[in-house]
Design a protein around this motif. Structure first.
Motif, PDB file in Angstrom:
ATOM      1  N   ALA A   1       0.674  -1.223  -0.013  1.00 44.81           N
ATOM      2  CA  ALA A   1      -0.016  -0.276  -0.135  1.00 44.81           C
ATOM      3  C   ALA A   1       0.556   1.200  -0.587  1.00 44.81           C
ATOM      4  O   ALA A   1       0.688   1.957  -0.625  1.00 44.81           O
ATOM      5  N   VAL A   2       2.427   1.190   0.572  1.00 47.67           N
ATOM      6  CA  VAL A   2       2.691   2.226   0.469  1.00 47.67           C
ATOM      7  C   VAL A   2       3.648   2.558  -0.026  1.00 47.67           C
ATOM      8  O   VAL A   2       3.911   3.715  -1.510  1.00 47.67           O
TER       9      VAL A   2
ATOM     10  N   ASP B   1       7.166   4.246   7.430  1.00 48.53           N
ATOM     11  CA  ASP B   1       5.338   4.268   6.592  1.00 48.53           C
ATOM     12  C   ASP B   1       4.527   5.802   6.831  1.00 48.53           C
ATOM     13  O   ASP B   1       3.851   5.660   6.062  1.00 48.53           O
TER      14      ASP B   1
ATOM     15  N   ALA C   1       3.313   8.587   4.937  1.00 55.73           N
ATOM     16  CA  ALA C   1       1.540   8.255   4.451  1.00 55.73           C
ATOM     17  C   ALA C   1       0.938   9.410   5.550  1.00 55.73           C
ATOM     18  O   ALA C   1       0.505  10.588   4.855  1.00 55.73           O
TER      19      ALA C   1
ATOM     20  N   THR D   1      -3.275   3.367   3.130  1.00 52.72           N
ATOM     21  CA  THR D   1      -1.666   2.684   4.362  1.00 52.72           C
ATOM     22  C   THR D   1      -2.246   2.504   5.276  1.00 52.72           C
ATOM     23  O   THR D   1      -1.853   0.983   5.457  1.00 52.72           O
TER      24      THR D   1
END
Length: 268
Positions: free
Chosen positions: A93-94, A147, A151, A198
């Protein structure tokens, strides 16, 4: 009976005189604000007209010019951030969010350079000191902390830009700026969605920082570390409708636009 002689000296204190006096006072109260501000500079429309220049695409305001510069600056740090996420992100997702940043800002940078040339505006070639600081924070983070920083820093930055895009889109009288704002709106909203997907965005800290007018990084406490032996499942992210990118193997900075700036309209 002998008629009573008229009373002298009553003037405006008669009933009719009082009514006329009251109407004149009301009229003066309505007219005075218009007169008192007529010759003042530095307010409202005066500022807009003083900072606006004429172009063949419509009037170009100071807000329009600032917006064009900010679109360029956004790409100068968010594109490297997206490239960094490709190899430092620990979840799909990241890394997907990073890929959207790359595609979106390659597209927007091509657009903003074209607009700047047509309007005769120079563009910055380097990110600001604060943007370098945000990149430095992410560069120094590792694993889950990276991460989270990626985000939250980028989500807060995009939230602030989103409101600027809306203001420009609502007020600009320049057709090129209006079209650029449309593209920026689509791109920024796409980035907001993939960053939120994320699973690392701290919405409580985000709301506080937005309300306080703070800037990244998010200062909330990080979530508990994830044990390496039992990692959390990656958050699946379906690709959002992407803007059409302009693929490029590298990211060369273009020279500053050499076109002469548009001239202010002559005043009589």
């Amino acid at each position: 009976m002998r008629p009573r002689p008229p009373v002298k000296g009553r003037g405006i204190f008669t009933g009719t005189g009082l009514i006329i006096t009251g109407l004149m006072a009301t009229l003066f109260a309505l007219i005075f604000p218009l007169w008192s501000y007529a010759d003042r500079s530095g307010t409202g429309v005066d500022v807009l007209n003083a900072q606006t220049v004429s172009t063949q695409y419509g009037p170009l305001s100071a807000l329009d010019r600032d917006f064009i510069t900010k679109v360029r600056l956004a790409g100068l740090w968010e594109l490297p951030a997206g490239q960094q996420a490709q190899y430092k992100g620990t979840t799909p997702a990241v890394r997907t969010a990073g890929q959207h940043l790359i595609e979106g800002h390659l597209f927007l940078d091509e657009r903003v350079r074209d607009v700047a040339v047509k309007l005769g505006l120079e563009l910055p070639d380097e990110p600001t000191d604060q943007q370098r600081q945000w990149l430095g924070i992410m560069d120094g983070a590792q694993g889950v902390d990276y991460d989270r920083q990626f985000a939250n820093i980028l989500r807060l930055a995009h939230g602030k830009v989103f409101s600027v895009v809306a203001e420009v889109r609502a007020s600009t009288r320049n057709s090129l700026v209006r079209a650029l704002a449309d593209d920026a709106n689509t791109t920024v909203l796409d980035h907001i969605k993939v960053l939120e997907a994320t699973g690392y965005v701290d919405f409580d800290a985000l709301a506080r920082d937005m309300a306080m007018g703070d800037t990244p990084p998010i200062t909330a406490s990080p979530p508990p570390p994830v044990p390496l032996a039992d990692p959390r499942p990656a958050v699946p992210v379906a690709p959002a409708d992407p803007v059409t990118p302009s693929p490029s193997g590298s990211y060369p900075l273009p020279p500053a636009a050499a076109s002469p700036p548009p001239q202010a309209p002559e005043t009589s």
